[in-house]
Write an enzyme that holds these catalytic residues in place. Structure first.
Site, PDB file in Angstrom:
ATOM      1  N   HIS A   1       4.368   6.992  -0.662  1.00  0.00           N
ATOM      2  CA  HIS A   1       3.626   5.780  -0.294  1.00  0.00           C
ATOM      3  C   HIS A   1       3.190   5.939   1.174  1.00  0.00           C
ATOM      4  O   HIS A   1       2.532   6.907   1.511  1.00  0.00           O
ATOM      5  CB  HIS A   1       4.543   4.573  -0.576  1.00  0.00           C
ATOM      6  CG  HIS A   1       3.890   3.231  -0.568  1.00  0.00           C
ATOM      7  ND1 HIS A   1       2.535   3.037  -0.489  1.00  0.00           N
ATOM      8  CD2 HIS A   1       4.425   1.974  -0.621  1.00  0.00           C
ATOM      9  CE1 HIS A   1       2.278   1.730  -0.515  1.00  0.00           C
ATOM     10  NE2 HIS A   1       3.412   1.071  -0.582  1.00  0.00           N
TER      11      HIS A   1
ATOM     12  N   HIS B   1      -3.910   9.817  -6.098  1.00  0.00           N
ATOM     13  CA  HIS B   1      -3.717   8.366  -6.044  1.00  0.00           C
ATOM     14  C   HIS B   1      -3.454   7.842  -7.435  1.00  0.00           C
ATOM     15  O   HIS B   1      -4.031   8.327  -8.399  1.00  0.00           O
ATOM     16  CB  HIS B   1      -4.956   7.673  -5.439  1.00  0.00           C
ATOM     17  CG  HIS B   1      -4.646   6.314  -4.924  1.00  0.00           C
ATOM     18  ND1 HIS B   1      -4.661   5.201  -5.728  1.00  0.00           N
ATOM     19  CD2 HIS B   1      -4.272   5.906  -3.692  1.00  0.00           C
ATOM     20  CE1 HIS B   1      -4.322   4.155  -4.993  1.00  0.00           C
ATOM     21  NE2 HIS B   1      -4.074   4.544  -3.758  1.00  0.00           N
TER      22      HIS B   1
ATOM     23  N   ASP C   1      -4.314   8.295   3.682  1.00  0.00           N
ATOM     24  CA  ASP C   1      -3.364   8.901   4.608  1.00  0.00           C
ATOM     25  C   ASP C   1      -3.846  10.253   5.134  1.00  0.00           C
ATOM     26  O   ASP C   1      -3.408  10.693   6.198  1.00  0.00           O
ATOM     27  CB  ASP C   1      -1.998   9.069   3.920  1.00  0.00           C
ATOM     28  CG  ASP C   1      -1.377   7.727   3.614  1.00  0.00           C
ATOM     29  OD1 ASP C   1      -1.403   6.858   4.508  1.00  0.00           O
ATOM     30  OD2 ASP C   1      -0.903   7.525   2.486  1.00  0.00           O
TER      31      ASP C   1
END
Ligand SMILES: CC(C)(COP(=O)(O)OP(=O)(O)OC[C@H]1O[C@@H](n2cnc3c(N)ncnc32)[C@H](O)[C@@H]1OP(=O)(O)O)[C@@H](O)C(=O)NCCC(=O)NCCS
Length: 376
Positions: free
Chosen positions: A223, A262, A313
């Site tokens: 995460h 994802h 990210d």
């Protein structure tokens, strides 16, 4: 006695757990909206404070509403002497995510409205959390280095103040990139940490408990922790010339490549082009293109050979590094932003609550007698 196996959605893949009016992910177009506005448009037109207001109030603020909201949040930035004392006693090598998780839990005990879970009190508590989290992250970081905390300043914007409490005075383009990252990280439907916050809220527990649990969930490398893992990876790769070979070795070991893939977006993440644009700007401002050049090679090979796209990210990691933040601070910055989305979900869950309590299909031993201790 064997039972038929029910249809189990491991990882809750594809399960709709509730309705929500906060944000919408559209995987078919790789797009994301907050309260109906595309995130990339919010990044160009709004400040992070306007987006926080939007998430909590469902509409963008007028000038007067924004001024009142900013004043409310800015007035709450200082953390208590008691919390500062506790922070100074944290192990100096504690991970900043553990530090902010503990600090938020402590804030819950000393909040003047800790026992009031009404919506107006929860909103005020959310504003205090938004205000104080940067101060606590910075105080813990500085305490770990033997430095005194820097007092937050209500005159500054959220992003300016965040940098200021770290002793940084960044250029306007750095501040803009930082603000964009906060907007992109603010909210993302029923991701693991948000769902954790909603689950805690569903027991009628308080917002500090929900956010503390959300922070715990965000730390994991699958995460939020991925932004830190991305930068460690880029450093390990050691530059664009080594990227292809490094990635081939990862493929050989069937290892995860951080910052890629994802659960919901399978053909791209709409936040990535915006964050990449600002990360590239950071590289120009700092005069160091190594990380973005390395990133480009990795992304091209991941797409060509695995058909896997980067997630937010991936560009956020090098962007924060180029802004001069230590790597363990990347996920805490995510916390400072995502507290807006978490709080919006806490309010939404509480307003139309039903205890979240799924079922498990038991696959352990059949019922059996308990043998006495000396016969085991
Ligand atoms: C985000 C993530 C947890 C999504 O997981 P998921 O929805 O369960 O997706 P899956 O694990 O089923 O992935 C599907 C396939 O792609 C592969 N894959 C997905 N992400 C990958 C990655 N980052 N590196 C290598 N392979 C990856 C999986 O190994 C799997 O392959 P398989 O079908 O041969 O087993 C996963 O992509 C991941 O671990 N990414 C790296 C961590 C990261 O960047 N997290 C931030 C998320 S915003």
């Amino acid at each position: 006695m064997s039972e038929a196996t029910p249809d189990i959605k491991k990882g809750l893949v594809g399960v709709y757990a509730d309705v929500s009016t906060i944000s919408k992910v559209m995987p078919e177009t790789n797009s994301l909206t907050y309260r109906g506005y595309a995130v990339q448009d919010l990044c160009e037109e709004c400040t992070f404070e306007e987006v926080a207001y939007l998430l909590w109030n469902a509409e963008l603020p007028t000038r007067a509403q924004l001024a009142a909201f900013n004043a409310e949040v800015a007035a709450e930035r200082a953390i208590s002497p008691a919390l500062l004392r506790v922070i100074k006693d944290f192990p100096h090598d504690a991970h900043p995510m553990d530090a902010i998780r503990t600090a938020v839990s402590f804030m819950g005990m000393e909040d003047p409205e800790s026992a009031d879970n009404s919506e107006p009190a929860t909103r005020r508590k959310a504003a205090r959390l938004l205000a104080k989290i940067p101060s606590a992250i910075a105080a813990a970081h500085r305490a770990g280095k033997g430095l005194e905390p820097i007092q937050p300043d209500p005159k500054h914007t959220f992003g300016e103040n965040f940098n200021l409490v770290f002793g940084k005075v960044p250029a306007p383009e750095v501040l803009k990139a930082f603000d964009v990252s906060l907007i992109l990280y603010a909210e993302h439907t029923f991701n693991a940490s948000t769902y954790t916050a909603r689950l805690v809220t569903s027991t009628m527990a308080d917002i500090h408990g929900a956010i503390t649990a959300g922070i715990a969930a965000l730390k994991g490398p699958l995460h939020g922790g991925a932004n830190e893992a991305v930068m460690h990876m880029l450093k390990e790769v050691g530059g664009p010339d080594h990227a292809e070979e490094w990635l081939s070795t990862r493929f050989d070991h069937k290892a995860l490549v951080m910052g890629f893939g994802h659960r919901v977006y399978k053909t791209g993440d709409s936040r990535v082009p915006t964050m990449t644009k600002y990360a590239e700007k950071m590289a120009e401002v700092v005069g160091d293109k190594t990380w973005m050049n390395t990133s480009r090679v990795l992304a091209a090979k991941m797409l060509k050979e695995k058909n896997i796209h980067p997630n937010l990210d991936f560009p956020a990691g090098p962007a924060y590094y180029l802004m001069g933040f230590d790597i363990p601070l990347f996920t805490p910055i995510f916390v400072a932003s995502r507290v807006t989305g978490w709080a919006a979900h806490v309010i939404e869950q509480a307003a139309d609550n039903r205890l979240i309590r799924p079922l498990s299909h038991y696959t352990g031993p059949e019922q059996r007698p308990v043998p006495p201790l000396d016969r085991r």
